[in-house]
Design a protein around this motif. Structure first.
Motif, short mmCIF file in Angstrom:
data_model
loop_
_atom_site.label_atom_id
_atom_site.label_comp_id
_atom_site.label_asym_id
_atom_site.label_seq_id
_atom_site.Cartn_x
_atom_site.Cartn_y
_atom_site.Cartn_z
N LEU A 140 32.64 44.13 46.35
CA LEU A 140 33.11 43.66 45.05
C LEU A 140 32.28 44.29 43.94
O LEU A 140 32.80 44.66 42.88
CB LEU A 140 33.02 42.12 44.98
N SER A 191 39.91 39.47 43.74
CA SER A 191 39.44 40.54 42.87
C SER A 191 40.63 41.34 42.37
O SER A 191 41.75 41.17 42.82
CB SER A 191 38.47 41.44 43.64
N SER A 204 32.79 39.18 36.86
CA SER A 204 34.20 39.54 36.71
C SER A 204 34.32 40.75 35.78
O SER A 204 33.35 41.18 35.16
CB SER A 204 34.98 38.36 36.14
#
Lengths: 339, 339
Positions: free
Chosen positions: A253, A284, B284
């Motif tokens: 990630l 994601s 994020s």
DNA sequence: CTGTTAGCGCTTTCAG
DNA sequence: CTGAAAGCGCTAACAG
């Protein structure tokens, strides 16, 4: 809190009879049973589990030692282990060891001594096998829950999945898509906990006669940030790479973000595949293609193995093998672009 | 496992003396102490904590009841609570209740009866206050760990943060950036657990004379997927919205993905702000602007409050207020575009 | 300074 | 079918 004595007195019987009713032991008269149960309900009586543990020489909990509960793999594992323990009437004592001054040695000994009947150890790549054996020697069973090398058992009972195959499948997927310039991001030292995954990756390349040199690999730790940094480094150093094998979802990630930072589109410019399949892998953007390892099965098998050991069952295997890992195709991999 | 009796025999003393040595009760001769400690070390003796708990009428663990450990906020909270408990010499028994057939009632009663001296309850918006009071009544202290309404205490000791202020700060940030078409995504029913956050949001708008109608709000559950779905719905229904207030990070991360799915750039086309600041908020893409609530402080205060209650300390407050939430500016919010 | 005694709450023989 | 007695491993009075 009412005690068994009080309940017995109120029901006009002895503690023995109360126990017999509650544990469904010897035959108790129907009338007596009724009477006892009524008092139990009225008093909201619950047996003291400590006292019971003492006399039965058996604790109501099993312990789960893990490095760091905030690594998102562990909560998922913990949940399954907890459920399995509950199904068997046990409580799960979750022990986070990362912040213990001595790495959890003392913690382990305290827990094993009395609080728990057995110990589940989640492998974080930093196991002290000798300590685990010492605990075993005192009579408290120990199970290593997430062993990566089924053919190389640690000398402590364990549940193992085929990490080599996981790496192989991931690499094979990239090869099928036509990639042959593939970088590797390994979330451990070369021969560390992800060594099996890495070996599987290399063996897949070799099987297809694709070269892999150490310069195309980076070894980092098993975290988002570390994966980010390592990917940034690797992708900058080798702009010709068209794909990345990452040994674990969390650094993958990070790698996803690193690619974006470099202005690379995933999967058009670079494909990324990893191993594990934690929940985040599907959340994601793009979602992560990964090789799922049998987390729930490992948790369940570990609990069951541990309980067998506790029960002194015969013929307990030293290594329980789980089902094989399986590829989960998502959006982070695509066929290599013709150049 | 060696017992205290065996140790005592080997050291040529009685169990009492061994206890006195081990618990540092003083009144033991130096020579004797030496001798005992040597045997203890040689035998690797550790006291049976169950037996100790029984006689001391005090368990070595405190319990943490939580809905679902896989919601990433809870591992972070659990870690802090665990560390705090350990600092006070206690073990933390982590109890996941979501999958209990009765919602954890039985679990709670078993744990409270004997395994644990006190119970920490992480508020998931679905508390059964009456049950908690019943547990309290049996003599086991209970603390609600993450109460959202400091001015409206639940009748059970609790640690509370100012959720109203959190919502207010988040909204104010958007207003400062010039937004006035702001949608709201609330991860609970209107007057549910996130009701305080929502009220704070509305009060901030009102203070600046910006209208908010219910049509601009969506109520969902506290999950990634639910936030994704709700955001998709809301943003499709109201394309004129330039900003989104989300009551929690997890649905906000879903909203982030939803915006991307709709081809909206965050923050250029739409700003998103939320509340909590879990670790994922910084990972994020774009990173999430959010109002951090004092998670670590809540965990620590909860443990301390519970231990005070257990120790029967005088003047224990029914509500402990934490420090105020604070805005963490990241990349998901930007000034409104002139149109 | 150290030992003796009693008992935490429960379960398990063994008698009746 | 029910009760009496003993003891799990430890600690807290109280003696000496």
């Amino acid at each position: 809190m009412a005690t068994i004595k009080e309940v017995a007195a109120l029901a006009g019987v002895t503690p023995t009879t109360v126990t017999n009713v509650l544990r469904d032991r010897g035959r108790v008269g129907d009338a007596t049973r009724e009477r006892v149960l009524k008092v139990v309900a009225a008093q909201g009586y619950r047996p003291n589990l400590n006292a019971r543990a003492l006399v039965e020489r058996r604790a109501p909990t099993i312990a789960l030692m893990l490095g760091c509960i905030t690594n998102p793999f562990y909560p998922e594992f913990t949940l399954q282990a907890n459920n399995a323990a509950r199904r068997h009437g046990r409580f799960l004592l979750v022990c986070n060891t990362d912040y213990e001054p001595d790495g959890g040695t003392r913690f382990l000994a305290d827990v094993a001594g009395s609080l728990s009947d057995g110990i589940l150890v989640a492998n974080n790549g930093d196991l002290r096998i000798d300590e685990l054996k010492a605990i075993q020697a005192t009579g408290t069973p120990v199970v290593i829950s997430i062993w990566e090398f089924p053919d190389d058992p640690p000398g402590v009972p364990c549940v193992a999945f085929d990490s080599h195959k996981a790496g192989f499948i991931a690499a094979d997927h990239l090869l099928e898509l036509g990639h042959h310039r593939i970088g590797a991001l390994i979330g451990s030292p070369k021969n560390g906990i992800h060594g099996g995954r890495y070996q599987g990756f290399r063996d897949a390349l070799r099987a297809r006669k694709v070269k892999h040199v150490l310069a195309d690999a980076r070894f980092c730790s098993d975290s988002f940030q570390s994966g980010f940094d390592a990917a940034l480094d690797l992708l900058s150093a080798h702009p010709d790479l068209t794909a990345l094998f990452v040994s674990n979802d969390l650094p993958a990630l990070g790698a996803l973000n690193a690619a974006a930072s470099l202005g690379l589109n995933v999967p058009d410019d670079i494909s990324i595949v990893s191993v594990t399949d934690i929940e985040l892998a599907s959340q994601s953007r793009p979602s992560l293609t990964t090789v799922a390892i049998p987390t729930a099965e490992m948790a369940e098998q570990s609990v069951e193995l541990l309980l067998k050991l506790i029960a002194n069952a015969p013929d307990v295997p030293p290594v329980v093998r789980t089902a094989d890992p399986v590829l989960v195709k998502r959006a982070s991999t695509a066929p290599v672009r013709k150049s």
